[in-house]
Design a protein around this motif. Sequence first.
Motif, PDB file in Angstrom:
ATOM      1  N   UNK A  91       0.964  -1.361  -0.026  1.00 22.81           N
ATOM      2  CA  UNK A  91       0.030  -0.008   0.033  1.00 22.81           C
ATOM      3  C   UNK A  91       0.808   1.170  -0.050  1.00 22.81           C
ATOM      4  N   UNK A  92       1.898   1.291   0.849  1.00 23.16           N
ATOM      5  CA  UNK A  92       2.817   2.448   0.740  1.00 23.16           C
ATOM      6  C   UNK A  92       3.534   2.837  -0.510  1.00 23.16           C
ATOM      7  N   UNK A  93       4.035   1.535  -0.816  1.00 21.94           N
ATOM      8  CA  UNK A  93       4.921   1.343  -2.012  1.00 21.94           C
ATOM      9  C   UNK A  93       4.193   2.049  -3.462  1.00 21.94           C
ATOM     10  N   UNK A  94       2.803   1.470  -3.550  1.00 19.82           N
ATOM     11  CA  UNK A  94       2.041   1.693  -4.750  1.00 19.82           C
ATOM     12  C   UNK A  94       1.624   2.924  -4.521  1.00 19.82           C
ATOM     13  N   UNK A  95       0.919   3.386  -3.288  1.00 25.90           N
ATOM     14  CA  UNK A  95       0.447   4.777  -3.205  1.00 25.90           C
ATOM     15  C   UNK A  95       1.531   5.638  -3.390  1.00 25.90           C
ATOM     16  N   UNK A  96       2.747   5.697  -3.110  1.00 24.17           N
ATOM     17  CA  UNK A  96       3.680   6.376  -3.198  1.00 24.17           C
ATOM     18  C   UNK A  96       4.139   6.818  -4.596  1.00 24.17           C
ATOM     19  N   UNK A  97       4.196   5.729  -5.416  1.00 21.89           N
ATOM     20  CA  UNK A  97       4.603   5.791  -6.751  1.00 21.89           C
ATOM     21  C   UNK A  97       3.392   6.544  -7.496  1.00 21.89           C
ATOM     22  N   UNK A  98       2.153   6.226  -7.273  1.00 20.02           N
ATOM     23  CA  UNK A  98       1.290   6.794  -8.014  1.00 20.02           C
ATOM     24  C   UNK A  98       1.158   8.051  -7.652  1.00 20.02           C
ATOM     25  N   UNK A  99       1.308   8.882  -6.367  1.00 22.13           N
ATOM     26  CA  UNK A  99       1.162   9.969  -6.099  1.00 22.13           C
ATOM     27  C   UNK A  99       2.330  10.896  -6.599  1.00 22.13           C
ATOM     28  N   UNK A 100       3.478  10.067  -6.822  1.00 25.24           N
ATOM     29  CA  UNK A 100       4.824  10.662  -7.228  1.00 25.24           C
ATOM     30  C   UNK A 100       4.500  11.000  -9.006  1.00 25.24           C
ATOM     31  N   UNK A 101       3.865   9.891  -9.566  1.00 24.96           N
ATOM     32  CA  UNK A 101       3.765  10.156 -10.921  1.00 24.96           C
ATOM     33  C   UNK A 101       2.784  11.291 -11.395  1.00 24.96           C
ATOM     34  N   UNK A 102       1.750  11.488 -10.205  1.00 20.44           N
ATOM     35  CA  UNK A 102       0.354  12.326 -10.651  1.00 20.44           C
ATOM     36  C   UNK A 102       1.283  13.823 -10.216  1.00 20.44           C
TER      37      UNK A 102
END
Length: 655
Positions: A91-102
């Motif tokens: 959850x932390x890894x995926x959310x972090x990556x998604x929000x960084x890309x956005x």
Amino acid sequence: MSSHIEILAILMSAVVIVWLFRRLHLPAILAYLVAGMLVGEHGFAFAHEHVDYDKFAELGIVFLLFTLGLEFSLPKLLAMRNLVIAVGSLQVAISLVVFIIIALLTGQSFASAFVIGSVLALSSTAIVIRQLSETGSMKRKSGQISVAVLLFQDVAVVPLLIIIPMFAQDSDTSMLLALLIALVKGVVVVTVLLMTGKWLLPKLFTLVAQVRTDELFVLTTLLVTLVASALTQWFGLSMALGAFLAGIMLGESQYKHQLEADIRPYRDILLGLFFVTVGMKFNIDVLIESPFQILAILVGFMAVKVFVIQKLSVMAGAQQKDAWASGLMLAQMGEFGFVLIALANQTQILPTNVSSILLGVGIISMAITPFMIEHARTLGVWLSNDKVANTEHLEQLPENTQLKDHVIICGFGRIGQTVSRFLKQENIEFIAIDMDPLRASKARDAGENILFGSSRKKELLEAANLSEAKLVVIAFGEDKQSLEVIRKVRTLSPNVPILVRTRNDDQLVALQSAGANQVVPESLEGSLMLVSQVLSLTGVPFSRIYRRVQTERKNHYNHLHGFYQGENTNLSPDAIDRIEFAHAIHLNDDSFACGQSIKALNFDPRRIVIVALHRGDTETENPDDNTILCSQDTLIVRGKPRRVELIERFLQEGS
């Protein structure tokens, strides 16, 4: 404006707004943030950002991480490792990556995008855990998933606190080298602190505890926390990391709970100051100028977190409704998000307008969290289209349809099992309901008649053939859950007797008002059993003991409610509305009550009870209303603390 006037403005606004928010059942963190917004330079400008505030406020984070370390349980983490790894870490890894890309797509630098992703990926441990505890949802699957995710997030905070300041390095090429150096330093400092914690700290606290001086224990706790923080800071790492390690070192010691109690007042005050300083940085104009942008970010980031947690929970084996419920519980921004925002502002990584937008989004998301958690299960069932979500345990229904004049035991822990053992000896049929899957499985394997599920569910009570039961015993001792069960039972069977176990007498009246026929407070029953043994061993006939005990039970333990307060009596705001004190009021020659009868004083027996009257060497229990009070009499009264104070003033002054 002078500094002491600024501090006065901060304190006044914090007191008023915290009081208002608690009355509205909103988190105190939000109150501190709003207080900071109002007194800060973007509000009424009563106080300005000042370096001294930030220095003191940083200690709040130090103490927060220390208590987090105290509560951090390695065995608990290992026991939940599947959920922690499968859901929490991803959850932390995926959310972090998604929000960084956005964030990168919206034109932010990588450093700023990383901070934004870190802030939005975390949830509020303080709010979620408290709400789960209050609603009794901790044992549900959705609650277990939420705790597992929060456990990993709490661990993830520590490396984030180390990494974010490194973005302030002069060149990008130094980042990898800085991370490697920080890793080496981290290993060294962790080794030093853990060795110190294993060999030195237990001996130190044992020596301090032997002195039996509370002040010295508090001072030692503060010293250990600050020394550990200073050590990590000296190594170029976060002060919060040292405090976290100090907490872990002492978390397994026998002094854990005392340490937590000692540090809590300092933590709460300084943490409140920290959130006030965060609120001072929030520019309210951003909220006014960009309401739709803030709303879009709020809905967007919460939707992403809900979706990510839901998918990962289903992959980990959770049911759809539990997965949705967990996602809804953890959708908000957390208190550590504000910590990271403040850290990024100090290192000038995050643009001011972005900080303000994130603060606004965080404040709103935390404000709606209590509502979301309260309705998470209902919304989870609706989102999963689980029409039979509450009928998952009805496979046991056929074997119970023949039960008649039986006892239903809600909660099959130690007390419930003891009740069942005595029922078996008298050949009285019973059926138990328990929501601990391991306990239910083991009990069923042993031949016990038990249903797995929540006794608050209509389907489970009907599966236990409630309509034919002659008694319902609520044995789990959690008052809020007991109230729900009582109400549910009463809607299905208005006349069945209900016996409730409770740990103390705090909710005695509420449980009886909800429909309980008998409420058995453990603390008061324990007192009666002890009294019975004392009287028996001093030669009082058993028949007289029995009559006295039964009289006390018939009077709903009235004489056992009030007690003389001591130094360790809980006088917190939550407790002060429940407890009753016994208090001695001594009358002198000038007392208003002298020469008047008890009846003439017109006491309200629902508010104040006169327990006894001491006159000379004699004591009269429950004195007659026509008794005339005299100088040197001592009245023993019982009631809530504030009412006792008022009645004493009335007896002495007549007002």
